[in-house]
Structures are given as structure tokens and as C-alpha cells.
Design a protein around this motif. Structure first.
Motif, PDB file in Angstrom:
ATOM      1  N   ASP A  79      61.326 -42.291  55.644  1.00  0.00           N
ATOM      2  CA  ASP A  79      61.657 -43.569  56.262  1.00  0.00           C
ATOM      3  C   ASP A  79      61.023 -43.682  57.640  1.00  0.00           C
ATOM      4  N   GLU A  80      60.684 -44.925  58.030  1.00  0.00           N
ATOM      5  CA  GLU A  80      60.106 -45.160  59.354  1.00  0.00           C
ATOM      6  C   GLU A  80      61.033 -44.716  60.478  1.00  0.00           C
ATOM      7  N   ASN A  81      62.330 -44.819  60.269  1.00  0.00           N
ATOM      8  CA  ASN A  81      63.284 -44.402  61.306  1.00  0.00           C
ATOM      9  C   ASN A  81      63.195 -42.915  61.595  1.00  0.00           C
ATOM     10  N   ASP A  82      62.673 -42.159  60.650  1.00  0.00           N
ATOM     11  CA  ASP A  82      62.543 -40.718  60.849  1.00  0.00           C
ATOM     12  C   ASP A  82      61.352 -40.355  61.727  1.00  0.00           C
ATOM     13  N   LEU A  83      60.618 -41.372  62.171  1.00  0.00           N
ATOM     14  CA  LEU A  83      59.475 -41.147  63.051  1.00  0.00           C
ATOM     15  C   LEU A  83      59.811 -41.373  64.520  1.00  0.00           C
ATOM     16  N   GLN A  84      61.049 -41.764  64.816  1.00  0.00           N
ATOM     17  CA  GLN A  84      61.407 -42.161  66.173  1.00  0.00           C
ATOM     18  C   GLN A  84      61.158 -41.066  67.207  1.00  0.00           C
ATOM     19  N   GLY A  85      61.215 -39.816  66.786  1.00  0.00           N
ATOM     20  CA  GLY A  85      60.972 -38.710  67.710  1.00  0.00           C
ATOM     21  C   GLY A  85      59.584 -38.737  68.319  1.00  0.00           C
ATOM     22  N   LEU A  86      58.645 -39.418  67.657  1.00  0.00           N
ATOM     23  CA  LEU A  86      57.285 -39.505  68.181  1.00  0.00           C
ATOM     24  C   LEU A  86      57.232 -40.191  69.542  1.00  0.00           C
ATOM     25  N   ALA A  87      58.175 -41.073  69.783  1.00  0.00           N
ATOM     26  CA  ALA A  87      58.185 -41.800  71.059  1.00  0.00           C
ATOM     27  C   ALA A  87      58.309 -40.856  72.251  1.00  0.00           C
ATOM     28  N   LEU A  88      58.886 -39.686  72.031  1.00  0.00           N
ATOM     29  CA  LEU A  88      59.094 -38.726  73.121  1.00  0.00           C
ATOM     30  C   LEU A  88      57.807 -38.034  73.544  1.00  0.00           C
ATOM     31  N   VAL A  89      56.765 -38.122  72.695  1.00  0.00           N
ATOM     32  CA  VAL A  89      55.480 -37.494  73.050  1.00  0.00           C
ATOM     33  C   VAL A  89      54.367 -38.539  73.075  1.00  0.00           C
ATOM     34  N   SER A  90      54.739 -39.798  73.247  1.00  0.00           N
ATOM     35  CA  SER A  90      53.784 -40.910  73.130  1.00  0.00           C
ATOM     36  C   SER A  90      52.727 -40.916  74.232  1.00  0.00           C
ATOM     37  N   LYS A  91      53.031 -40.359  75.382  1.00  0.00           N
ATOM     38  CA  LYS A  91      52.085 -40.421  76.498  1.00  0.00           C
ATOM     39  C   LYS A  91      50.879 -39.517  76.302  1.00  0.00           C
ATOM     40  N   THR A  92      51.037 -38.438  75.529  1.00  0.00           N
ATOM     41  CA  THR A  92      49.954 -37.469  75.408  1.00  0.00           C
ATOM     42  C   THR A  92      49.364 -37.355  74.005  1.00  0.00           C
ATOM     43  N   LEU A  93      50.127 -37.687  72.961  1.00  0.00           N
ATOM     44  CA  LEU A  93      49.653 -37.466  71.594  1.00  0.00           C
ATOM     45  C   LEU A  93      48.452 -38.358  71.286  1.00  0.00           C
ATOM     46  N   ARG A  94      47.380 -37.728  70.793  1.00  0.00           N
ATOM     47  CA  ARG A  94      46.148 -38.457  70.495  1.00  0.00           C
ATOM     48  C   ARG A  94      45.783 -38.429  69.017  1.00  0.00           C
ATOM     49  N   ALA A  95      46.263 -37.436  68.264  1.00  0.00           N
ATOM     50  CA  ALA A  95      45.931 -37.339  66.834  1.00  0.00           C
ATOM     51  C   ALA A  95      47.184 -36.946  66.062  1.00  0.00           C
ATOM     52  N   LEU A  96      47.438 -37.680  64.955  1.00  0.00           N
ATOM     53  CA  LEU A  96      48.619 -37.440  64.131  1.00  0.00           C
ATOM     54  C   LEU A  96      48.214 -37.462  62.662  1.00  0.00           C
ATOM     55  N   VAL A  97      48.713 -36.476  61.894  1.00  0.00           N
ATOM     56  CA  VAL A  97      48.459 -36.435  60.453  1.00  0.00           C
ATOM     57  C   VAL A  97      49.796 -36.543  59.734  1.00  0.00           C
ATOM     58  N   LEU A  98      49.956 -37.631  58.974  1.00  0.00           N
ATOM     59  CA  LEU A  98      51.201 -37.919  58.247  1.00  0.00           C
ATOM     60  C   LEU A  98      50.984 -38.032  56.735  1.00  0.00           C
ATOM     61  N   SER A  99      49.769 -37.902  56.268  1.00  0.00           N
ATOM     62  CA  SER A  99      49.460 -38.128  54.860  1.00  0.00           C
ATOM     63  C   SER A  99      50.274 -37.212  53.954  1.00  0.00           C
ATOM     64  N   ASP A 100      50.453 -37.660  52.708  1.00  0.00           N
ATOM     65  CA  ASP A 100      51.195 -36.905  51.688  1.00  0.00           C
ATOM     66  C   ASP A 100      52.682 -36.760  52.003  1.00  0.00           C
TER      67      ASP A 100
END
Length: 324
Positions: free
Chosen positions: A254-275
Motif C-alpha cells: 500500500d502507498e501508506n506503507d511508503l510514508q517513512g520515505l518522507a524522513l529521508v526526503s532531503k538526501t535520497l536520490r535513488a530508490l528501487v521499489l520494483s517487484d
């Protein structure tokens, strides 16, 4: 020992975004096999020696590399007198006891892959104060108590039977930069108290929970492919350097399970979520970009301008809804 060039062995084996395409690791705790084993002899050591260098005191010369792979060894006591060694490979043997290595105080690089080491009881490597690179992949380690490496920068523990990593403390591994724990039996990230760590590879475990990550303030790469995460809760704002996160092939629904990403939003440049399940059931890319407006790559692909604009418009719409 042709594959161990001096520059290569000191550089370690760091990964990056290309890690997302890796196949299953080649290591694993091996079943007992009936094989002929033998003790190490000085003749065997002599055949594996190379790289003649000046000794540490400058008064003589000695060979500083030894390649002892694939010799059926179950005892390496004879190595103890070769105190000038700096690079040693004893992979693909049947070693359990590493205590003979204690006298090799000049070692910089040590590879013990595919043996039968079960523990670090007695701190067998504590005297190796110059050791910078260590690989004990494909052994039978179940815990890391007794592992000490004051100068260690790169540690590979892939393909063991490790369930907890409580032995990884800053006091015993203060300079560790890269840690490989792929293909073990970890169900949590808790216990890695290494504030200087930059790269952490935890793929192919059974990790269900992100815990203790607030201690990894200098981490730039976190690789969690092929685990059992259903949420990214547990990411921490203390992770002020995180740039690359791979959670491919987990169970995020679920999209709500991605909310933790907001805590690293200032520095994260690459994310792999496939599969992950949400990739097939939601417009996940837009949700991710709303949380991570600075993201540059998602599932290997650069973020196109039109997608970024759409995410920005969605953010503005959400803010207006909050005001109303």
C-alpha cells in the motif's frame, strides 16, 4: 594469487545501483561433505607465496602474499611463523579454528570464504590491528560475538547463518565503512551500532522490521532487496546521508506503507521499489515523488520532467485540501 592485485585487495568490493540486478549470492552454509582434509605444511605455504617486499623494519625482504585456496585444509597452525604476510587467502578449505592467524600482525587483507567457521570465540583476530579488509562469506557463523577489527573498513559476512548482529558495536569495529550481510537469517536490522558505516547490504534475508537505523547517521547506501518488509516505517531522520535505497522484491502493498520515505526526503536520490505488490496495483511513482521531490532515479529510470511537474501539482492540491 593473480586476482589479488595490491590495489584491488585494498579497494574492497563496494556496490551501488548496479546491485539491484544481482543474482542470488553464490555462498551459503554448506552441508557436510566427506572429503579428504589435511594439515598445512610449509611446502604448501611456499608454493602459494608471492609479492616480495621489504620487511617492516627495512632490514630485509619477505613474501607478503599467500594463496592457500582449495587445499583441503582443516588446520593452518603452520602459518603462524610467516609473520610478514599482508595478504592471505585461505578460501575453499575446511577451517574451523582461526586462532593461528593471531601472530600475523601485519595482515591488511584476509579472505576465509567457504570454510566451516562457526564463531569468533576467543577474539582470534583481535591482534590484527592493521587488518582493513575481511571476508568470511559462506561459512557457518551464527553470531558475531568476539569479532574485533580496530582498523577494519570492509567486512563481508554473506551466506552464513546469522540471526542477530548484536556483536557489531562501534567499540570493536569503529572504522567499518562497508558491511555485507546478504543471505543470512536476519529478521530485523536492529543491532548494527556502527555510526561510521557508509554501505550496508542486507539482501536475501528474512527481514520484516526496520529497527535501530537511527544509529547509522553516515549511511549512504542501504540494500534490502529480497526480504519480507511490508512497510518502510523505521527509516529515521537521523539518516542524514542516505542517497540510495533498494527494497526490491519485498511485500510492500500500500502507498501508506511508503510514508517513512518522507524522513529521508532531503538526501535520497535513488530508490528501487520494483517487484513489490504496490507496483502493480497503484500509481506508486506519483506517490513516491510526492514524498521525495528531490529523487533523481526510481527503479533505475531517471525522473522525467513531466512526471516531476505532475507530482508537484499533486503536492499543491494536497496542501490546498489541508487548508480547506
Amino acid at each position: 594469487m593473480s586476482e589479488m592485485g595490491e590495489d584491488a585487495v585494498l579497494s574492497g568490493e563496494e556496490g551501488g545501483e548496479e546491485e539491484e540486478e544481482e543474482e542470488a549470492h553464490p555462498y551459503g552454509a554448506q552441508e557436510d561433505e566427506k572429503v579428504e582434509v589435511c594439515h598445512l605444511t610449509k611446502e604448501t605455504i611456499s608454493r602459494g607465496l608471492s609479492l616480495l617486499c621489504r620487511t617492516g623494519n627495512g632490514l630485509g625482504h619477505a613474501f607478503v602474499k599467500a594463496d592457500l585456496r582449495d587445499n583441503g585444509l582443516n588446520d593452518i597452525a603452520a602459518i603462524a611463523s610467516f609473520t610478514h604476510l599482508r595478504f592471505l587467502d585461505v578460501s575453499n578449505n575446511h577451517l574451523i579454528d582461526l586462532s593461528p592467524l593471531a601472530s600475523l600482525t601485519q595482515l591488511l587483507w584476509l579472505k576465509v570464504d567457504k570454510n566451516a567457521v562457526e564463531c569468533f570465540k576467543g577474539q582470534p583476530l583481535a591482534q590484527l590491528t592493521y587488518l582493513q579488509w575481511l571476508s568470511v562469506a559462506g561459512n557457518r557463523l551464527t553470531d558475531l560475538g568476539g569479532l574485533v577489527g580496530p582498523s577494519l573498513e570492509s567486512l563481508n559476512l554473506t551466506g552464513n547463518l546469522i540471526e542477530r548482529v548484536n556483536g557489531l558495536q562501534s567499540g570493536s569495529l569503529a572504522n567499518l565503512v562497508t558491511l555485507e550481510l546478504r543471505g543470512n537469517k536476519l529478521d530485523t536490522t536492529d543491532g548494527i551500532n556502527l555510526p561510521n558505516l557508509r554501505q550496508l547490504y542486507l539482501a536475501q534475508n528474512v527481514i520484516k522490521r526496520l529497527e535501530g537505523l537511527e544509529k547509522l547517521e553516515r549511511l549512504t547506501t542501504l540494500h534490502l532487496r529480497d526480504n519480507q518488509l511490508d512497510t518502510l516505517d523505521g527509516l529515521s531522520p537521523n539518516m542524514k546521508c542516505l542517497q540510495y535505497l533498494n527494497v526490491r522484491n519485498n511485500v510492500i502493498l500500500d502507498e501508506n506503507d511508503l510514508q517513512g520515505l518522507a524522513l529521508v526526503s532531503k538526501t535520497l536520490r535513488a530508490l528501487v521499489l520494483s517487484d513489490n505488490p504496490l507496483v502493480d496495483t497503484t500509481d506508486y511513482r506519483l506517490s513516491v515523488l510526492t514524498l521525495l521531490p528531490q529523487l533523481e532515479r526510481l527503479d533505475k529510470d531517471p525522473i522525467p520532467p513531466e512526471e516531476r511537474i505532475e507530482a508537484r501539482e499533486r503536492m499543491m492540491a494536497l496542501k490546498e485540501e489541508e487548508i480547506i
